[in-house]
Scaffold this motif. Structure first.
Motif, mmCIF file in Angstrom:
data_model
loop_
_atom_site.group_PDB
_atom_site.id
_atom_site.type_symbol
_atom_site.label_atom_id
_atom_site.label_comp_id
_atom_site.label_asym_id
_atom_site.label_seq_id
_atom_site.Cartn_x
_atom_site.Cartn_y
_atom_site.Cartn_z
ATOM 1 N N VAL B 58 0.844 -1.195 0.000
ATOM 2 C CA VAL B 58 0.000 0.000 0.000
ATOM 3 C C VAL B 58 0.881 1.247 0.000
ATOM 4 O O VAL B 58 0.639 2.194 -0.760
ATOM 5 C CB VAL B 58 -0.953 0.000 1.222
ATOM 6 N N PHE B 59 1.932 1.223 0.815
ATOM 7 C CA PHE B 59 2.812 2.403 0.858
ATOM 8 C C PHE B 59 3.591 2.562 -0.450
ATOM 9 O O PHE B 59 3.809 3.671 -0.927
ATOM 10 C CB PHE B 59 3.772 2.313 2.050
ATOM 11 N N ILE B 60 4.010 1.417 -0.996
ATOM 12 C CA ILE B 60 4.743 1.508 -2.265
ATOM 13 C C ILE B 60 3.849 2.100 -3.350
ATOM 14 O O ILE B 60 4.251 2.980 -4.102
ATOM 15 C CB ILE B 60 5.249 0.097 -2.682
ATOM 16 N N LYS B 61 2.607 1.624 -3.402
ATOM 17 C CA LYS B 61 1.684 2.132 -4.429
ATOM 18 C C LYS B 61 1.241 3.561 -4.127
ATOM 19 O O LYS B 61 0.732 4.256 -5.008
ATOM 20 C CB LYS B 61 0.433 1.244 -4.508
ATOM 21 N N ALA B 62 1.378 3.956 -2.860
ATOM 22 C CA ALA B 62 0.977 5.321 -2.511
ATOM 23 C C ALA B 62 1.997 6.341 -3.007
ATOM 24 O O ALA B 62 1.665 7.514 -3.207
ATOM 25 C CB ALA B 62 0.794 5.458 -1.003
ATOM 26 N N THR B 63 3.235 5.887 -3.218
ATOM 27 C CA THR B 63 4.303 6.834 -3.567
ATOM 28 C C THR B 63 3.993 7.656 -4.823
ATOM 29 O O THR B 63 3.992 8.895 -4.745
ATOM 30 C CB THR B 63 5.637 6.083 -3.743
ATOM 31 N N TYR B 180 18.941 1.390 -8.646
ATOM 32 C CA TYR B 180 17.876 0.872 -7.772
ATOM 33 C C TYR B 180 17.810 1.621 -6.450
ATOM 34 O O TYR B 180 18.825 1.947 -5.842
ATOM 35 C CB TYR B 180 18.089 -0.622 -7.493
ATOM 36 N N THR B 181 16.587 1.861 -5.987
ATOM 37 C CA THR B 181 16.420 2.581 -4.715
ATOM 38 C C THR B 181 15.673 1.748 -3.683
ATOM 39 O O THR B 181 15.074 2.285 -2.756
ATOM 40 C CB THR B 181 15.639 3.898 -4.945
ATOM 41 N N MET B 182 15.720 0.402 -3.815
ATOM 42 C CA MET B 182 15.070 -0.418 -2.800
ATOM 43 C C MET B 182 15.840 -0.327 -1.491
ATOM 44 O O MET B 182 17.072 -0.217 -1.474
ATOM 45 C CB MET B 182 14.999 -1.886 -3.236
ATOM 46 N N ILE B 183 15.113 -0.425 -0.377
ATOM 47 C CA ILE B 183 15.762 -0.369 0.936
ATOM 48 C C ILE B 183 16.462 -1.700 1.190
ATOM 49 O O ILE B 183 15.857 -2.768 1.047
ATOM 50 C CB ILE B 183 14.728 -0.044 2.030
ATOM 51 N N LEU B 208 11.573 -9.125 1.325
ATOM 52 C CA LEU B 208 11.834 -10.008 0.189
ATOM 53 C C LEU B 208 10.663 -10.082 -0.783
ATOM 54 O O LEU B 208 10.853 -10.263 -1.968
ATOM 55 C CB LEU B 208 12.196 -11.410 0.675
ATOM 56 N N LYS B 209 9.451 -9.956 -0.263
ATOM 57 C CA LYS B 209 8.315 -10.137 -1.160
ATOM 58 C C LYS B 209 7.791 -8.831 -1.755
ATOM 59 O O LYS B 209 6.809 -8.821 -2.483
ATOM 60 C CB LYS B 209 7.188 -10.857 -0.420
ATOM 61 N N THR B 210 8.397 -7.723 -1.367
ATOM 62 C CA THR B 210 7.979 -6.456 -1.962
ATOM 63 C C THR B 210 9.208 -5.677 -2.419
ATOM 64 O O THR B 210 10.331 -6.020 -2.098
ATOM 65 C CB THR B 210 7.231 -5.561 -0.958
ATOM 66 N N ASP B 211 8.922 -4.627 -3.168
ATOM 67 C CA ASP B 211 9.986 -3.724 -3.603
ATOM 68 C C ASP B 211 10.052 -2.536 -2.661
ATOM 69 O O ASP B 211 9.997 -1.386 -3.097
ATOM 70 C CB ASP B 211 9.716 -3.232 -5.025
ATOM 71 N N LEU B 212 10.128 -2.775 -1.367
ATOM 72 C CA LEU B 212 10.163 -1.656 -0.431
ATOM 73 C C LEU B 212 11.309 -0.722 -0.808
ATOM 74 O O LEU B 212 12.452 -1.152 -0.924
ATOM 75 C CB LEU B 212 10.361 -2.177 1.003
ATOM 76 N N ASN B 213 10.991 0.535 -1.031
ATOM 77 C CA ASN B 213 12.039 1.463 -1.481
ATOM 78 C C ASN B 213 11.894 2.807 -0.790
ATOM 79 O O ASN B 213 10.955 3.036 -0.021
ATOM 80 C CB ASN B 213 11.978 1.610 -3.012
ATOM 81 N N VAL B 214 12.830 3.695 -1.104
ATOM 82 C CA VAL B 214 12.883 4.975 -0.387
ATOM 83 C C VAL B 214 11.822 5.963 -0.899
ATOM 84 O O VAL B 214 11.690 7.048 -0.360
ATOM 85 C CB VAL B 214 14.273 5.636 -0.530
ATOM 86 N N GLY B 215 11.121 5.557 -1.931
ATOM 87 C CA GLY B 215 10.204 6.478 -2.609
ATOM 88 C C GLY B 215 9.258 7.219 -1.682
ATOM 89 O O GLY B 215 9.130 8.445 -1.776
ATOM 90 N N ILE B 279 10.491 3.855 -11.573
ATOM 91 C CA ILE B 279 11.464 3.073 -12.337
ATOM 92 C C ILE B 279 12.581 2.568 -11.436
ATOM 93 O O ILE B 279 12.962 1.388 -11.487
ATOM 94 C CB ILE B 279 12.057 3.942 -13.479
ATOM 95 N N THR B 280 13.108 3.464 -10.591
ATOM 96 C CA THR B 280 14.250 3.051 -9.768
ATOM 97 C C THR B 280 13.826 2.160 -8.614
ATOM 98 O O THR B 280 14.623 1.351 -8.145
ATOM 99 C CB THR B 280 14.983 4.279 -9.176
ATOM 100 N N GLY B 281 12.591 2.281 -8.175
ATOM 101 C CA GLY B 281 12.207 1.610 -6.938
ATOM 102 C C GLY B 281 11.450 0.304 -7.108
ATOM 103 O O GLY B 281 11.418 -0.514 -6.183
ATOM 104 N N THR B 282 10.781 0.108 -8.239
ATOM 105 C CA THR B 282 9.938 -1.081 -8.351
ATOM 106 C C THR B 282 10.201 -1.834 -9.649
ATOM 107 O O THR B 282 10.602 -1.233 -10.658
ATOM 108 C CB THR B 282 8.437 -0.700 -8.320
ATOM 109 N N SER B 283 9.966 -3.142 -9.600
ATOM 110 C CA SER B 283 10.077 -3.955 -10.800
ATOM 111 C C SER B 283 9.003 -3.507 -11.779
ATOM 112 O O SER B 283 7.947 -3.042 -11.349
ATOM 113 C CB SER B 283 9.830 -5.436 -10.485
ATOM 114 N N PRO B 284 9.215 -3.660 -13.058
ATOM 115 C CA PRO B 284 10.387 -4.229 -13.738
ATOM 116 C C PRO B 284 11.506 -3.232 -14.001
ATOM 117 O O PRO B 284 12.373 -3.525 -14.828
ATOM 118 C CB PRO B 284 9.790 -4.754 -15.037
ATOM 119 N N HIS B 285 11.519 -2.104 -13.329
ATOM 120 C CA HIS B 285 12.574 -1.102 -13.500
ATOM 121 C C HIS B 285 12.715 -0.645 -14.944
ATOM 122 O O HIS B 285 13.822 -0.353 -15.394
ATOM 123 C CB HIS B 285 13.913 -1.632 -12.989
ATOM 124 N N THR B 286 11.625 -0.609 -15.648
ATOM 125 C CA THR B 286 11.665 -0.109 -17.018
ATOM 126 C C THR B 286 10.262 0.251 -17.467
ATOM 127 O O THR B 286 9.284 -0.011 -16.744
ATOM 128 C CB THR B 286 12.259 -1.155 -17.970
#
Lengths: 509, 384, 296
Positions: B58-63, B180-183, B208-215, B279-286
């Protein structure tokens, strides 16, 4: 007063509240048939509200309306029209890009089958009216192309077309020249002779004396009684309207003009449609002198001010401020050159209404280091500064620095603008319609401030559509017509009729 | 009743009423379509907050929608309608991808450069729209929409271009991992990291199961910064003055044109940053081939409106909308309810925030009733 | 010669949804209500037309249903912008979010979870070798003429234009500003619905998620370019339809321009046209300004 069929309109005990505010508190009005009845009161006294009730635009909370002795219920303008009431609003209710005929028939159209307009027949009907009342109006002209005086006649025709017996005229002379006013008064007397009844709303005493038979006075929503105009005087009416003795003249000492502060030579300015509104205009304003520009709205005043303040480009000519070129620079340059301007439309040009009062006081000066270092804006400093202005200029309510500007009354908004302009100690103060919509007390304040600024040594350029104001306040009076200065006079060397003639494009013998 | 009346006039009440009506409409639609609204809302809540992994998502998608929300809110405060956040976001992803693929600098350099590229892309598009408005007076809503579609096709063009297209796929090459900006991105995949995470179940799931990042942290910083700019700086003062009354601003020497361009430039930059962070924080990074608008910009508008266009208010609003959108997907999985129900809900919410009069309308009702009662009481007292 | 006829035929075809949308924009804005929600109303019309045509087997039922559904969505906009004096831009944007949501939800409900409808019967047209002309194109032209006649030759038109220019003036003459605006916004939605229908049951023969992609906004640009006049808007739509025809013709050939770049053409064209013409086109004076009785 008793209800009787001698009266065209009687309104008894009218009360109107807007929220907690009582706009009208048991106001009476008794208009005899075939008379001109004036309603006198200051701006905001409730005159227009009373007439809007009669015309069905508002509903009264209490009170009754009688016409010809019969009680009537007027719940919307259609009802009013049916009862033979017509209203000419202060701001004309005309669709600018419609023709005269289209404006007149709107809402009561001449139609063939299935709502298809029959413009030929409509035009004939309008022409018949024009001929009957001897109005000089072209039924095919577009409103935007005809003069203000003609527009007013179109408004009167609109009412007559609907069979109006009672005509309400709201501040009908505000935008007219003295000659046009005379013509209007003629028209009014002619209408009375043809059996109509007229109610005029005004705050101008002289016109009441000239045109009205009786005059009802309202002060702050309270009925002050009715006066027989023949047995009254301007001073009596004025003191009844304001509630104290008022000084109708402006106190000032003779001017001591210094060097030329503002020098305009051969200035030409076009409006957005590409039409020349200012035509090679010359003007000097000296330090320590008030120059007043008399003229009818639309003769280039707006464009002149816009050009000096660099809101629009000048086509040709020069504007110099203390000898330094200011033509076609930016509004910022104008302010930095020592020019402060009280704009004609304070809501449009002068104020950011949703801003707090304190934010409004630094619209020009927020960039100064005084109000915050670097990129920051010091709101505490802003508030402190505004509190000083509130004290000095008696802006009410006291302590309003955090309130929204939109919450202040018109007079206090104008005071806030003047405070802002005067504190920058300008070398030239331009005042464009500075008293528009203000009550007598506020007008006195504005005029005193202009004179005080003059005495400080500033040059003052006053532009007003109120001829009396220009004549009372200015040391030098210049008349503008068709974008040109057509005459310049020292105060007291010219009378109203001479000025009126020049304002209308005539020549002095 | 006085308290209720006062509450109804507050901005919070307006937002709350809008959300409640949105949910109510959703419930009515669900019932009329033959679904169980209670179960649906339950599935939604579970899908959004049921597991640590879900909450993280939810937080990742909120970014992105927090940032596009701040972008819209900022522009709105300056009198402009940035409906182009969608396109600015897309251009942000395009430029971030191009730079992230082309450059491979050390991480401390690479990340700022890639993010900056996204900001520049969004800002350029925003400034273009601002310039069209300032110079030609064209309403920004129409030009923004046109720019959204141009950005949309530009994205597809870049994806399919010879230089960037990843063979046998629907996407471009991913950016270099130094972007990449994952934590704890590399640590969590190292042996030491894996061993540590074995012992802490929730953290393992989150990392491991999410792309938790600094976003999200960056987005919060931006929201705070923008709020400060608007309310505490000379720039913000000028922008707001232009937004409220262009004529008065011009009259007092503030340059209206440059402030309009600047405002749209900043707004566009924020939306571009949202794209770059995605792009930097979540897959597929493109970037991938787009079939329809993804809605990051449009959802940002919902965030901004429900927050009353206050940048700080966008933070909780973005979390709420993210929960709605993310949780809404599981409603479809669990009950087969079309996930478009979420768009109906969000659309309804925005529609009701557009009605400034709705809460005061009820407040007036309350007041009338109170006054009527007082009058009646007064009359009774008088008779007695 | 053949390619000219083909180009003309495709131009007419693709301009038709735009013409309906633009006529909707003209009538609404002439009465003083900005309708940014045209796009959303077109989407709803698009799905309603496809569904109506598919289930009844009669494309005319689909066409009428599209108009009704468009008007229902427009009712929301009218309530917000006329009764509640809401910000018309926000209200329109909200409708553009809400309407596609409703459309897709309905689509999935009706067609077993699919975001597109099955092939539905199309409205009839004249097909003659290269030339094909759908009946919607003719209806659009007829409506343009009718709207011009109503706006400029009848009392209803006089009133609508007065309300859009100077609502206070109209009000003082006993014209009900709210009623006029409600009517115009509802008609606007009906036209937008027809526009959606002329995409999904005339040009293509099913509803898809991208059937309406920015057409409503291009139609709004056409309103401005066409100076808020039915014929002006019609001509502007022809221009935009022409660019779309170019996209299709060029995309089919062996041109060096990639199809994605070609697809940008109508959108870029819209911006260019606005740059060239917006300054010369004057909107109705009260367009976009809520009318609140008593504020004069």
């Amino acid at each position: 007063m008793e209800v009787s069929s001698d009266y065209a309109v009687q309104m008894h005990g009218i009360v109107k509240r807007f929220g907690a505010y009582t706009a009208l508190d048991h106001v009476d009005l008794d208009v005899r048939k075939q008379t001109v009845h004036a309603i006198l009161g200051e701006n905001g006294a409730g005159k227009t509200t009373l007439m809007n009730i009669l015309y069905g635009l508002y509903q009264a909370d209490e009170g009754a309306i009688f016409m010809g002795g019969e009680q009537v219920a007027i719940t919307n303008p259609n009802e009013a029209i049916k009862h033979g009431i017509g209203m000419v609003h202060q701001h004309f209710m005309l669709v600018e890009n419609f023709t005269v005929t289209e404006n007149i028939i709107l809402g009561d159209e001449v139609c063939g089958a299935a709502g298809v307009l029959d413009m030929r027949k409509a035009r004939e009907e309008v022409m018949a009216l024009v001929d009957e009342y001897g109005f000089d109006v072209d039924p095919d002209a577009k409103i935007e192309d005809i003069t203000v005086g003609m527009q007013q006649r179109v408004e009167i025709l609109k009412a007559l077309y609907r069979g109006a017996e009672v005509l309400i005229l709201d501040e009908p002379t505000a935008v007219l020249t003295p000659q046009e006013i005379e013509k209007l008064i003629e028209i009014m007397h002619d209408l009375i002779a043809k059996g109509k009844t007229i109610i005029i709303i005004t705050h101008k005493l002289k016109e009441i004396m000239q045109s009205a038979d009786e005059c009802s006075i309202i002060r702050r929503g309270v009925y002050m009684g009715v006066v027989d105009v023949k047995h009254s005087s301007e001073t009596e009416l004025a003191s009844k309207m304001v509630g104290r003795n008022v000084n109708l003249t402006v106190d000032k000492t003779p001017a001591h003009p210094g060097d030329v502060t503002l020098e305009i030579r051969g200035l030409t300015v076009k409006d957005e449609r590409g039409i020349e509104q200012v035509r090679s205009l010359d003007l000097d304003v000296r330090a320590g002198e008030i120059v007043g520009i008399a003229g009818i709205d639309g003769n280039g005043q707006q464009e002149l001010v816009d050009a000096i303040t660099n809101l629009v480009r000048s086509e040709s000519g020069t504007i110099k401020m203390k000898g330094v070129e200011l033509t076609n620079k930016t509004p910022r340059n104008t302010f930095e050159a020592g020019i402060a301007t009280i704009p004609s439309d304070r809501h449009r040009w002068g104020l950011v209404l949703p801003f707090a009062v304190s934010e409004n006081t630094v619209l020009e000066r927020h960039v100064d280091a005084e109000f915050g270092a670097g990129i920051t804006l010091d709101y505490a400093k802003l508030r402190e500064y505004t509190r000083e202005l509130i004290e000095r200029f008696d802006i009410r309510p006291n302590g309003c620095e955090d309130e929204r500007m939109s919450g202040l009354s018109g007079g206090n908004q104008q005071k806030a603008i003047i405070a802002r302009m005067v504190t920058s100690k300008p070398d030239l103060l331009i005042a464009f319609q500075p008293t528009r919509g203000l009550d007598v007390g506020a007008i006195e304040f504005v005029h005193k401030t202009l004179v005080a600024e003059r005495d400080r040594g500033a040059a003052i350029l006053l532009i007003s559509f109120e001829l009396d104001e220009v004549m009372d306040v200015s040391d030098t009076i210049a008349v503008i017509y068709h974008g040109k200065i057509v005459g310049t006079f020292a105060q007291g060397t010219v009378d109203e009729n001479q000025l009126g003639l020049l304002m209308a494009g005539g020549e002095l013998k | 009743m006085r308290g209720l009346e006062k509450f109804l006039r507050s901005r919070f009440a307006a937002a709350l009423i809008a959300v409640l009506v949105g949910l109510l409409v959703a419930a009515v639609v669900l019932i009329s379509a033959g679904y169980d609204p209670i179960a649906s809302f339950g599935a939604l809540l579970n899908g959004a907050f049921g597991k640590p992994k879900y909450i993280t998502n939810v937080f990742i998608k909120a970014t992105p929608i927090l940032l596009t929300g701040v972008s819209v809110a900022f522009a709105f405060k300056t009198g402009l309608f940035n409906i182009g956040a969608e396109g600015q976001y897309i251009v942000g992803t395009i430029l971030a991808t191009i730079v992230g693929v082309s450059l491979n600098l050390p991480m401390p350099l690479q990340i700022p450069v890639v993010l900056f590229a996204g900001v520049v892309g969004g800002a350029a598009l925003g400034a273009f729209v601002g310039w069209l408005k300032a110079r030609f007076g064209i309403h920004e809503v129409i030009t923004s929409i046109m720019c959204n579609w141009i950005a949309f096709y530009l994205c597809n063009f870049v994806v399919m271009s010879d230089t960037f297209h990843k063979p046998n796929s629907q996407s471009a090459f991913p950016v270099n991992p130094s972007s990449y900006t994952m934590i704890l991105g590399s640590w969590k995949k190292s042996d030491a990291g894996k061993e540590f995470l074995l012992g802490v179940k929730w953290l393992r799931e989150v990392l491991l199961k999410t792309d938790l990042n600094v976003g999200f942290l960056v987005a919060i910083l931006v929201a705070v910064l923008i709020s400060w700019v608007l309310t505490r700086t000379k720039l913000g003062y000028e922008l707001r003055a232009v937004g409220f009354n262009r004529d008065a601003a011009r009259f007092s020497g503030i340059s209206v044109e440059s402030n309009i361009v600047l405002s749209m430039l900043i707004a566009g930059g924020i939306s571009g940053l949202a794209g770059a962070l995605a792009i930097t924080g979540t897959s597929p990074h493109t970037i991938t081939l787009l079939a329809a608008m993804e809605g990051y910009g449009f959802n940002g508008m919902s965030v901004a409106f429900i927050a009353g266009c206050a940048p700080i208010g966008c933070i909780p609003a973005s979390i709420m909308f993210s929960a709605l959108i993310y949780g809404g997907m599981s409603v479809q999985q669990a009950l087969g309810v079309p996930s478009d129900i979420i768009n109906i809900t969000i659309g309804t919410i925005v529609f009701f925030t557009a009605l400034p009069g709705i809460a005061p309308f009820f407040a007036d009702r309350v007041k009338q009733r109170r006054e009527a009662k007082e009058l009646a009481n007064g009359a009774q007292a008088g008779e007695a | 010669m053949n390619s000219v006829i083909l180009l003309l035929s495709i131009t007419l075809m693709y301009s038709t949804p735009l013409v309906f949308g633009a006529l909707g924009g003209v009538i609404s804005e002439r009465s003083g209500v900005t309708n940014i929600g045209i796009e959303g109303m077109m989407v709803v019309g698009a799905v309603a037309a496809a569904a109506g045509s598919y289930f009844s087997g009669n494309p005319w039922i689909g066409f009428i249903l599209a108009g009704i559904c468009g008007a229902i969505v427009a009712l929301l906009h009218a309530v917000a912008s006329v009764s509640f004096a809401a910000d018309q831009t926000i209200s329109g944007v909200a409708i553009n979010m809400l309407a596609p949501g409703i459309a897709l939800f309905a689509c999935r409900q009706l067609f077993e979870g699919a975001a597109m409808s099955p092939i539905a019967p199309k409205l009839p047209g004249i097909v003659h070798e290269q030339m094909s002309l759908n009946v919607t194109t003719i209806i659009a032209l007829i409506f343009a003429v009718i709207m011009w006649f109503v706006l400029y030759k009848t009392k209803w038109g006089l009133r609508i234009r007065a309300v859009g220019e100077h609502p206070q003036a109209a009000d003082t003459l006993g014209i009900n500003v709210y009623k006029v605006r409600y009517a115009c916004v509802l008609i606007s939605g009906m036209f937008a619905g027809f526009g959606g229908a002329s995409m999904t049951i005339a040009i293509i023969s099913q509803f898809t998620q991208t059937a309406i992609s920015g057409h409503g906004f291009i139609a709004m640009a056409a309103v401005i370019f066409g100076k808020w006049h039915p014929f002006g808007a019609y001509g502007a739509c022809m221009l935009f339809g022409f660019t779309q025809a170019l996209v299709i013709l060029l995309g089919g050939g062996d041109f060096v321009v990639p199809s994605q770049i070609l697809s940008m053409l109508p959108y870029a064209m819209t911006i260019i046209v606005l740059v060239l013409f917006v300054g010369r086109s004057i909107a109705p004076k009260a367009d976009g300004i809520p009318y609140i009785k008593g504020s004069r």
